[in-house]
Write a protein that holds these residues in place. Structure first.
Motif, short mmCIF file in Angstrom:
data_model
loop_
_atom_site.label_atom_id
_atom_site.label_comp_id
_atom_site.label_asym_id
_atom_site.label_seq_id
_atom_site.Cartn_x
_atom_site.Cartn_y
_atom_site.Cartn_z
N VAL B 120 -8.58 -30.31 -5.34
CA VAL B 120 -8.93 -28.67 -4.68
C VAL B 120 -8.98 -28.78 -2.75
O VAL B 120 -9.44 -29.41 -2.83
CB VAL B 120 -9.47 -27.94 -5.19
CG1 VAL B 120 -11.45 -28.03 -4.65
CG2 VAL B 120 -9.21 -26.06 -5.29
N CYS B 121 -8.75 -28.33 -2.40
CA CYS B 121 -9.34 -27.36 -1.10
C CYS B 121 -11.02 -27.67 -0.92
O CYS B 121 -11.17 -26.48 -2.18
CB CYS B 121 -8.78 -26.05 -0.43
SG CYS B 121 -9.16 -25.96 0.87
N LYS B 122 -11.25 -27.85 0.07
CA LYS B 122 -12.52 -28.30 0.07
C LYS B 122 -13.61 -26.64 0.69
O LYS B 122 -14.75 -26.77 0.26
CB LYS B 122 -13.21 -29.02 0.81
CG LYS B 122 -12.76 -30.43 0.77
CD LYS B 122 -12.00 -30.63 -0.90
CE LYS B 122 -11.64 -32.09 -1.26
NZ LYS B 122 -10.07 -32.25 -1.41
N HIS B 123 -12.54 -25.83 1.07
CA HIS B 123 -13.26 -24.43 2.02
C HIS B 123 -14.11 -24.97 2.67
O HIS B 123 -15.27 -24.69 2.87
CB HIS B 123 -13.35 -23.52 0.87
CG HIS B 123 -11.89 -23.27 -0.13
ND1 HIS B 123 -10.90 -22.02 0.77
CD2 HIS B 123 -11.41 -23.87 -0.58
CE1 HIS B 123 -10.04 -21.92 0.26
NE2 HIS B 123 -10.64 -22.62 -1.10
N CYS B 124 -14.26 -26.01 3.62
CA CYS B 124 -14.54 -26.52 4.55
C CYS B 124 -15.51 -25.33 5.59
O CYS B 124 -15.50 -24.91 5.65
CB CYS B 124 -14.58 -27.62 5.26
SG CYS B 124 -12.95 -28.93 4.72
N ASP B 125 -17.14 -26.15 5.95
CA ASP B 125 -17.90 -24.87 6.74
C ASP B 125 -18.84 -26.19 7.78
O ASP B 125 -19.35 -26.35 7.14
CB ASP B 125 -18.37 -23.94 6.32
CG ASP B 125 -19.28 -22.81 6.91
OD1 ASP B 125 -18.92 -22.75 8.09
OD2 ASP B 125 -20.00 -22.27 6.46
N PRO B 128 -11.90 -27.56 9.74
CA PRO B 128 -10.63 -28.84 11.09
C PRO B 128 -10.14 -27.94 10.39
O PRO B 128 -9.03 -27.93 12.47
CB PRO B 128 -10.93 -29.66 10.07
CG PRO B 128 -12.06 -29.90 9.81
CD PRO B 128 -12.08 -29.02 9.00
N CYS B 129 -8.97 -27.51 9.59
CA CYS B 129 -7.70 -26.74 10.21
C CYS B 129 -7.56 -25.63 10.68
O CYS B 129 -7.01 -24.49 11.44
CB CYS B 129 -7.16 -26.47 8.17
SG CYS B 129 -8.55 -25.26 7.50
N LEU B 130 -8.69 -24.58 9.92
CA LEU B 130 -9.22 -23.43 10.74
C LEU B 130 -9.03 -23.07 12.50
O LEU B 130 -9.21 -23.12 13.26
CB LEU B 130 -10.06 -22.91 9.77
CG LEU B 130 -10.72 -21.85 10.99
CD1 LEU B 130 -11.18 -20.32 9.82
CD2 LEU B 130 -11.42 -21.04 11.67
S1 SF4 Z 1 -9.92 -28.63 6.31
FE1 SF4 Z 1 -8.83 -26.82 5.67
S2 SF4 Z 1 -7.43 -26.77 4.01
FE2 SF4 Z 1 -8.50 -28.86 4.65
S3 SF4 Z 1 -10.08 -29.13 3.07
FE3 SF4 Z 1 -10.58 -28.08 4.52
S4 SF4 Z 1 -10.74 -26.10 4.52
FE4 SF4 Z 1 -9.23 -27.25 2.53
#
Ligand code: SF4
Lengths: 314, 301
Positions: B120-125, B128-130
Motif C-alpha cells: 500500500v502507499c506508505k504515507h511517508c513522513d 517524497p511525492c508531496l
Molecule cells: S512517496 Fe507518496 S506515494 Fe510514495 S509511498 Fe510515500 S506517501 Fe505514498
C-alpha cells in the motif's frame, strides 16, 4: 532491537523481475523544453557578458541573444504545457511555492525568466528608437542572466530529485552536463546568427566558447557515466534503448564539432556552421537520451535495488 | 441483551437508520476513535496474511476504482501486478520453494515458503511525492496521511518518479495522479479504512501510528520467542536503516524475509536533498563558462 536480524545490502533477488519504482511520463516535449530553455537561458548569460566585454560594439550580438531568449521563453512553456496530462490547469503551477520541489521553484524561475526576457527584448526590438527601452533592457540584463543561468541547469536538478536510479546517481555531473550543453547550444546558435549577419570575428569568439562548452559537456558526460557505473545503474545508458542516442550525442554532438572548431581556425564557411548545428542537435540528443535512459532505469528492479542499497548510504 | 455478537456501542444506535454509519464506528472495529490531529496509519503484519485479497476488493469497491490488469501474470497468485492509479492495495505472492537451487525440506514457522504481503502507499513522513508536487495538490491531512486533491492536480507527473516505492501513478483516463488516500473520506466519518476493516486475519491493522508501533514491537518479540527469529519491522519510525532519509512510514510492515522479496527497496532515500548539490555544480559550470566567455572577449568584433 531487530538490528541483528535486519538484512544488510541487496541480495540480487527481485520480485518476479517486476519494477520497484515507476518511470516518469517525461517525453520528447520535456526534452525539447529542456534544450530550448537551456539555450534561451544561456543566451542571456552570453548577452550580459557581451554587453560588458564589447560595449556598444556588441550591439548586434546582444540584440540577437535577447531575441533568442525571448523566442525560447515564449515557445518553451507552450511545449511544456502540452506535456501536462491536464494542460487546462497549467496555472496551478503558480498556485504555491514548494521549496523542496525543483519543479515548483523551476516554474517560478521560468516565470521570472520570461518576464526579464521580455524586458531585455524591449531593448532588442525598440532600442534603436527609444532610450527608455534601452535603459529598461540594460537594467534587466544582469537579473536576466542570473535567471538564465538557473534555467540552463535546474532541469537536471529536477531529474536528480527523484527516485529514478539513473538520474539520482549523478546529481552533480548531470547538472554540469546540462549547463555546458546549454552554453554550447546558445553560443552555437548565436555564432550561426553572427555569421549570417557578417560579423565573422564575433562568430569566431562564440565558436571558441562553444568548443570550450562542448569540452565541458564531454567531461561531465564521462563523469556521469563513471558515477552510473559505480552505482551499478548504468545499464540503460550503456546498453538500453537510449544508448545509441547518448553515444551519438557524445561523438557527433560533442567530440566531432569540438574537433571541427579546433581545425577550422580562422577559416569561414561550411565547417564551422555545420559544427555549430551539430552542437545544438547534440545537446538536444543528450537531454533526450538522459530522459529516456532514466525512464528505462526506473523500470529495472536491479537499478532500483542497487540505488536503495543500505551499503551505499553513509 | 440477547446473543452477544453486537458491540455495546452498536446497540446504542439500534434505532438509527441502518444505512447510515454509526458515529465513530472505528471505535467498534478497531477500539480506537479517529480524531484529527493524530497520525494514523497501517501496520501490515505479513505473518498473518493469507493472500485472500479481500483488501484489494474492499479498496476497489469503496473507492470505486475501475478494474485493470485483467489476465494472468504467471507470478504465483499475484495477478494484480503492481500498485497504480486504480490499484491502491496489492497483495504480493512470493513462493520460496527452495534455496540455492535445492528443494526446501524443512519448514520454518509462519508463512513458511509462501510470502504474502498486502502492499500500500506508505504515507511517508516526509513524503517524497508531496515534496515534489508543484501545485499543492498533494497535501498532508489532519490524520497525517498524504492525499492528492483531484480538483488541483494538473497531471505534471512529477510525483510518479519521486516516489521511492512506485506507488502513485497518472491515470490515462482523467490525466490526474491517483493513490491510496488512507480512506480520507471514511476517516472523516469516523470509519476505519476499507482494507483494514475487511482483513479477515487482522494482518492489516489500522490505528494511531504510535499505538500500532507498540503492538508491532510486541509482535516481533512474540514471534522471536515462538521460533521465527527473522521477524523485523520495515519502515517503522526509528528502525535502524529501514527508511534511509525518510523519517518514517505511517504504513509500516512486519517482514520475515529481505525487503526485496516483497519488492520493497531495502533503504529508500529522500530525493529532495539531491537538488541543491546538483544545482550548485550546474551553476558552477555555467559560471565557469561565462568567465571563459569574458576572457575570450565574446561581444568584441
Ligand atoms: S512517496 Fe507518496 S506515494 Fe510514495 S509511498 Fe510515500 S506517501 Fe505514498
Amino acid at each position: 532491537m531487530n538490528e541483528a536480524t535486519r538484512p544488510e545490502g541487496w541480495s540480487g533477488e527481485t520480485y518476479h523481475g517486476r519494477p520497484v519504482t515507476k518511470a516518469s511520463s517525461f517525453d520528447w516535449k520535456v526534452s525539447a523544453y529542456i534544450a530550448l530553455l537551456g539555450m534561451a537561458g544561456s543566451a542571456q548569460v552570453i548577452a550580459a557578458v557581451a554587453r560588458r566585454a564589447g560595449g556598444r560594439r556588441a550591439r548586434g550580438l546582444v540584440r540577437r541573444a535577447r531575441l533568442v531568449a525571448l523566442a525560447g521563453s515564449v515557445v518553451g512553456p507552450l511545449v511544456l504545457i502540452q506535456h501536462l496530462k491536464t494542460p487546462s490547469r497549467w496555472y496551478n503551477m503558480l498556485r504555491i511555492v514548494r521549496p523542496t520541489s525543483p519543479m515548483s521553484l523551476g516554474s517560478w524561475l521560468l516565470t521570472a525568466f520570461g518576464g526579464l526576457s521580455a524586458l531585455t527584448a524591449l531593448g532588442a526590438l525598440f532600442g534603436h528608437r527609444s532610450r527608455l527601452a534601452r535603459r529598461v533592457a540594460d537594467a534587466a540584463q544582469l537579473p536576466a542572466a542570473a535567471a538564465g543561468a538557473g534555467m540552463s541547469v535546474y532541469t537536471a536538478s529536477l531529474l536528480s530529485a527523484t527516485s529514478t536510479p539513473l538520474w539520482a546517481a549523478a546529481p552533480g555531473p548531470l547538472a554540469a552536463q546540462f549547463g555546458a550543453a546549454s552554453m554550447a547550444g546558445a553560443a552555437s546558435a548565436l555564432a550561426l546568427a553572427q555569421r549570417r549577419a557578417g560579423e565573422v570575428g564575433s562568430a569566431r569568439r562564440l565558436e571558441r566558447l562553444a568548443a570550450l562548452a562542448a569540452a565541458g559537456e564531454l567531461a561531465a558526460s564521462l563523469l556521469a557515466e563513471r558515477r552510473w557505473r559505480e552505482a551499478g545503474v548504468g545499464h540503460a545508458a550503456q546498453r538500453g534503448r537510449a544508448a545509441p542516442l547518448l553515444q551519438g550525442a557524445k561523438a557527433g554532438g560533442m567530440a566531432l564539432p569540438l574537433l571541427a572548431h579546433a581545425v577550422s581556425g580562422r577559416r569561414s564557411g561550411l565547417l564551422p556552421e555545420l559544427a555549430s548545428l551539430a552542437l545544438i542537435l547534440g545537446g538536444a540528443a543528450l537531454r533526450h537520451g538522459v530522459l529516456q535512459a532514466g525512464n528505462e532505469s526506473a523500470c529495472r528492479p536491479e537499478d532500483a535495488f542497487r540505488h536503495a542499497d543500505p551499503r551505499r548510504r553513509r | 441483551m440477547e446473543g452477544g455478537l453486537a458491540h455495546r456501542r452498536a446497540l446504542d444506535y439500534a434505532d438509527r437508520d441502518p444505512r447510515g454509519p454509526i458515529p465513530q464506528e472505528a471505535e467498534i472495529t478497531t477500539g480506537r476513535r479517529v480524531e484529527p490531529g493524530r497520525a494514523y496509519g497501517f501496520f501490515t503484519d505479513t505473518t498473518l496474511c493469507i493472500g485472500c485479497k479481500a483488501c484489494e476488493v474492499a479498496c476497489k469497491e469503496w473507492n470505486q476504482l475501475p478494474a485493470d490488469h485483467l489476465g494472468l501474470t504467471g507470478h504465483s497468485y499475484d495477478n494484480t501486478g503492481h500498485l497504480g492509479a486504480h490499484t491502491w492495495r496489492h497483495v504480493t505472492f512470493n513462493e520460496k520453494i527452495g534455496k540455492d537451487g535445492r528443494r526446501a525440506t524443512t519448514m520454518p514457522p509462519y508463512q513458511s515458503h509462501w510470502l504474502m504481503m498486502s502492499d500500500v502507499c506508505k504515507h511517508c513522513d516526509p513524503a517524497p511525492c508531496l515534496e515534489a508536487c508543484p501545485t499543492g495538490a498533494l497535501f498532508r491531512t489532519e490524520f497525517e496521511s498524504v492525499v492528492v486533491q483531484q480538483d488541483i492536480c494538473n497531471g505534471c507527473g512529477y510525483c510518479v518518479p519521486a516516489c521511492p516505492f512506485g506507488v502513485v501513478e497518472l491515470s490515462v483516463e482523467d490525466g490526474k495522479a491517483h493513490k491510496c488516500t488512507l480512506c480520507y473520506d471514511r476517516l472523516k466519518g469516523g470509519l476505519e479504512p476499507a482494507c483494514a476493516k475487511s482483513c479477515p486475519t487482522d494482518s492489516i491493522r489500522f490505528g494511531p501510528v504510535e499505538e500500532l508501533l507498540e503492538g508491532a514491537k510486541a509482535r516481533v518479540a512474540r514471534l522471536h520467542a515462538q521460533g521465527q527469529p527473522a521477524a523485523y519491522l520495515y519502515g517503522a519510525p526509528g528502525t535502524p536503516r529501514a527508511t534511509g532519509g525518510i523519517g518514517r512510514l505511517n504504513a509500516f510492515f512486519l517482514l520475515i524475509e529481505r525487503p526485496e522479496a516483497y519488492n520493497l527497496p531495502p533503504a529508500p532515500s529522500r530525493p529532495a536533498p539531491r537538488a541543491l548539490p546538483s544545482i550548485l555544480s550546474g551553476l558552477a559550470a555555467v559560471a565557469g563558462l561565462a568567465a571563459a566567455a569574458l576572457l575570450i572577449g565574446v561581444g568584441r568584433r
